[in-house]
Write an enzyme that holds these catalytic residues in place. Structure first.
Site, PDB file in Angstrom:
ATOM      1  CG  ASP A 191      -2.077   0.923   1.068  1.00 55.39           C
ATOM      2  OD1 ASP A 191      -2.160   1.595   0.024  1.00 55.39           O
ATOM      3  OD2 ASP A 191      -2.903   1.006   1.982  1.00 55.39           O
ATOM      4  CB  SER A 192       0.488   4.480  -1.677  1.00 57.65           C
ATOM      5  OG  SER A 192      -0.624   5.013  -0.957  1.00 57.65           O
ATOM      6  N   GLY A 193       0.845   4.054   1.553  1.00 57.50           N
ATOM      7  CA  GLY A 193       1.064   4.825   2.773  1.00 57.50           C
ATOM      8  C   GLY A 193       0.133   6.020   2.884  1.00 57.50           C
ATOM      9  N   GLY A 194      -0.552   6.345   1.781  1.00 57.88           N
ATOM     10  CA  GLY A 194      -1.455   7.501   1.806  1.00 57.88           C
ATOM     11  C   GLY A 194      -2.516   7.363   2.890  1.00 57.88           C
ATOM     12  CG  ASP A 229      -5.740   6.716  -2.368  1.00 62.54           C
ATOM     13  OD1 ASP A 229      -4.813   6.529  -1.546  1.00 62.54           O
ATOM     14  OD2 ASP A 229      -6.848   6.184  -2.253  1.00 62.54           O
ATOM     15  CD  GLN A 248     -10.279   7.595  -3.096  1.00 63.79           C
ATOM     16  OE1 GLN A 248     -11.386   7.683  -2.568  1.00 63.79           O
ATOM     17  NE2 GLN A 248      -9.267   6.962  -2.518  1.00 63.79           N
ATOM     18  N   GLY A 282     -11.824   4.434  -0.937  1.00 62.25           N
ATOM     19  CA  GLY A 282     -12.815   5.319  -0.331  1.00 62.25           C
ATOM     20  C   GLY A 282     -14.078   4.624   0.113  1.00 62.25           C
ATOM     21  CG  ASP A 285      -6.148  -5.296   2.325  1.00 60.41           C
ATOM     22  OD1 ASP A 285      -5.980  -4.900   3.497  1.00 60.41           O
ATOM     23  OD2 ASP A 285      -6.651  -4.569   1.442  1.00 60.41           O
ATOM     24  CB  CYS A 318     -10.815 -26.677   8.889  1.00 57.32           C
ATOM     25  SG  CYS A 318      -9.295 -25.751   8.629  1.00 57.32           S
ATOM     26  CB  CYS A 351      -5.795 -25.403   9.219  1.00 54.25           C
ATOM     27  SG  CYS A 351      -6.422 -25.273  10.896  1.00 54.25           S
ATOM     28  CB  CYS A 377      -8.908 -28.173  12.187  1.00 58.11           C
ATOM     29  SG  CYS A 377      -9.610 -26.519  12.390  1.00 58.11           S
ATOM     30  CG  HIS A 428      -9.253 -22.323  11.873  1.00 63.40           C
ATOM     31  ND1 HIS A 428      -9.652 -23.448  11.186  1.00 63.40           N
ATOM     32  CD2 HIS A 428     -10.338 -21.518  11.968  1.00 63.40           C
ATOM     33  CE1 HIS A 428     -10.942 -23.330  10.896  1.00 63.40           C
ATOM     34  NE2 HIS A 428     -11.382 -22.177  11.359  1.00 63.40           N
TER      35      HIS A 428
HETATM   36 ZN   LIG Z   1      -8.691 -25.194  10.807  1.00 62.57          ZN
END
Ligand SMILES: [Zn+2]
Length: 677
Positions: free
Chosen positions: A95-98, A149, A191, A218, A268, A306, A308, A311, A337
């Site tokens: 990310d730009s940091g803006g 931005d 935007q 935005g 994200d 799951c 993972c 689990c 998880h």
């Molecule tokens: Zn799991």
């Protein structure tokens, strides 16, 4: 040059805009819909890069703002790039940091050139401009960079949103020029807040520029869910079909499902790890809160569906135990998880788009993802929800003293929170200072200091604790976790509506905790979570406390909070811990209830309105009573209690009175000069 990402749409759903795509970065192939775990500081909290690869992460999000301040770009230049620095072989988006600069509360100057702010690391003034942001992202060596931005709240007026958008467009062109021939991809950010004409104009302008993809900016900054979904649909539809679309900072699994349906490819969000810290797991049957005592004996895995490592290898009972004891492993297991759950969800959406069965999957998941702990529902929520309206706010009113100090009053009882004194002053003196909060945060201990804020009210006590932690110069060894309990959050909601009268609320925490049940500080190690509803139903689900700020309404208004049974259940939750409880009441019968429950009880400091208050200690805490300067109740109090005509808590029956009296008479603290603990 064509897109640096060689982006390709593989399939689009028949009755929605959902799509399955693939593209290639400098570090490998990526499939969409895509979830990117957030690794702001070149680490995804609690997870190793091996964990992330195993969970199915292909792109991590890092942040140019934080990384340019620390460790600094020279470190990345020395190592070559972020991949080698953090040992991550797959892709990175920066990310730009803006957004971070615009979120700084003050002490920043924004102009056409860029944004100037003061570094939180060394206090130096730093200019972040579109060119400087691109230079930083090139030095970091991310695969996908974001153009800087201008962020304004999505609820801004038209003129404000239009000005921000036009500057974003000028900055977009400067960002492309700064990137030059570098092989990294660069995304533009559309935007226009919640204005259709601006969204059209912004998409029209930016899509004529040679970006490799577009983010919808935005949104998720103040607007409601309906508004967000409407503008996500609109913005996604205005973007080119043959480039990726990224919705920044969103969201819950349900939010992702809804946005994929509207044509978004990339996401994200910090939710999987933030909620893991609170003991929340996303599962194939809905959300679970592993704090809750119902999991104490559960041999089941967190999610039987799951695959993972959490689990496969651990029970709900073990994870519950780790969360209850605030062990780091607890939230690490849940973070592992939850991240896997997000990736699996994206993978399933992709499979259903490819198989042309997305609509049926969406309808089924929309129901499941909205479920919260349905196996063991904590309480009937429907009634509480209906109460969240204007009439709820009317249960309270604001009282202003002649000196201009505002307090909240409960209309039905007439009771005033922190009556007769500046609430912020009392919160500090009675709870934060008396508890030696800052000193306890400096103790060396890996576990966070857990403070129960019982009866959150207008959040005076919680904010006093948080501000003490954020404001101290002393080095703090422990994180602070404030756990607030409140039966009726209308009091805080009312205070927030009139926040100008309540300076302690001028902070991002209160509105956040009210809206989403949790707030986590960016820079200090503070977590604040809220349990809404009956305290006695929730206390077993909370992490065990080190300090308790006991500030419910009085026994006259809320008798159940002052019973023997209630203090017994609090005492049971403290276990062997060194825990101290502070309260404004100095009532004889309240002290009798605490003594009967097992606490060692002492005289608390006076406040502006009371000559004496009360503190209660577990036996482990009583061992430190001398060092902490505590004064225990002695034989003189016992004599006074014997003479009292209201000796017994309301919930003690006639037949129970003799047993309680015998217990209190026999306590070690009443044998003069006796050793305690
Ligand atoms: Zn799991």
């Amino acid at each position: 040059m064509t897109s640096r990402l060689q982006f390709r749409v593989e399939a689009t759903a028949r009755d929605s805009a959902a799509r399955a795509c693939r593209f290639r970065t400098l570090h490998g192939e990526v499939l969409t819909p895509l979830f990117m775990p957030v690794g702001t500081q070149a680490t995804v909290k609690g997870l190793t890069v091996e964990d992330l690869e195993a969970a199915g992460s292909h792109v991590l999000l890092a942040n140019a703002y934080h990384l340019l301040l620390r460790p600094g770009l020279d470190v990345f230049r020395r190592f070559g790039d972020i991949h080698r620095f953090m040992n991550w072989r797959r892709s990175v988006l920066t990310d730009s940091g803006g957004y971070q600069v615009f979120s700084l509360p003050n002490d920043r100057v924004i102009g056409e050139e860029g944004a100037e702010f003061r570094s939180y690391v060394d206090g130096a003034r730093v200019l972040l401009s579109p060119e400087r942001s691109i230079a930083a992202q090139l030095a970091i060596g991310s695969d996908i960079m974001m153009a800087m931005d201008v962020c304004v709240p999505s609820t801004s007026e038209h003129a404000v949103a239009a000005a921000a958008m036009h500057r974003t467009h000028r900055w977009a062109e400067r960002s492309l020029a700064a990137r030059g021939d570098a092989p990294q991809a660069l995304f533009g950010i559309v935007q226009g807040a919640c204005f259709e004409d601006l969204r059209h104009e912004s998409a029209g302008h930016l899509t004529r520029l040679p970006f490799d993809g577009f983010a919808i900016g935005g949104l998720a900054v103040g607007e409601g869910k309906v508004e967000r979904e409407r503008f996500t649909s609109l913005a996604a539809a205005l973007l080119p079909r043959d480039l990726p679309r990224y919705l920044m900072g969103v969201g819950t699994p349900l939010d992702l499902l809804e946005a994929v349906e509207r044509g978004v490819d990339m996401f994200d969000c910090t939710i999987p790890s933030v909620l893991a810290r609170q003991g929340v797991a996303f599962t194939s049957t809905g959300r679970l809160n592993l704090y809750r005592g119902v999991y104490k004996f559960s041999e089941e895995p967190v999610d039987a569906e799951c695959g993972c490592p959490t689990c496969s290898d651990y029970s709900r009972a073990y994870v519950h135990h780790l969360i209850k004891t605030s062990e780091a492993l607890g939230w690490q297991l849940l973070a592992k998880h939850n991240v896997r759950f997000y990736h699996d969800l994206m993978g399933r959406m992709r499979d259903h788009v490819l198989a042309d069965t997305f609509a049926a999957y969406r309808d089924q998941q929309r129901f499941i993802l909205a479920r919260a702990d349905e196996d063991n529902p904590p309480m009937p929520t429907a009634r509480r929800r209906r109460g969240r309206n204007e009439s709820a706010l009317e249960r309270f009113r604001i009282h202003e003293s002649p000196a201009g100090v505002a307090s909240i009053v409960h209309r039905a009882s007439g009771e005033m929170m922190h009556g007769g004194i500046d609430p912020a002053v009392e919160a500090n003196a009675l709870y934060v200072e008396q508890a030696h909060l800052v000193a306890r945060l400096a103790e060396s201990n890996d576990a966070p200091l857990v403070v129960w804020d019982v009866g959150m009210g207008a959040a005076h006590n919680a904010m006093a604790a948080i501000r003490a932690c954020e404001g101290t110069e002393a080095p703090l060894a422990r994180a602070l976790h404030v756990v607030s309990f409140e039966h009726d959050v209308a009091s805080l909601r009312l205070a927030l509506r009139h926040a100008v009268k309540f300076p302690h609320l001028h902070h991002p925490g209160p509105s956040r905790v009210l809206r989403s049940g949790a707030w986590r500080s960016e820079t200090a190690a503070v977590l604040w979570t809220l349990f809404e509803g009956d305290f006695r139903l929730h206390l077993a689900a909370a992490p065990a406390p080190d300090l308790i700020f006991w500030d419910p309404f009085s026994a006259k208004t809320d008798g159940a909070m002052w019973t023997l049974e209630c203090f017994e259940s609090v005492f049971a939750e403290c276990g062997e811990r060194d825990t101290e409880l502070f309260t404004y009441s100095a009532s004889t019968v309240v002290r009798a209830a605490m003594l009967g429950a097992g606490f060692v009880v002492g005289r608390g400091a006076p406040t502006g309105r009371r000559p004496e208050t009360t503190l209660a200690m577990t036996p482990a805490a009583a061992r430190h009573a001398d060092v902490r300067g505590r004064t225990l109740l002695g034989p003189e109090w016992l004599a006074q209690w014997r003479r009292s005509d209201a000796k017994f808590p309301l919930d003690v029956s006639r037949s129970g009175e003799a047993a309680l009296a015998a217990r209190i008479e026999g306590l070690a603290q009443f044998r003069a000069a006796a050793l305690v603990g």
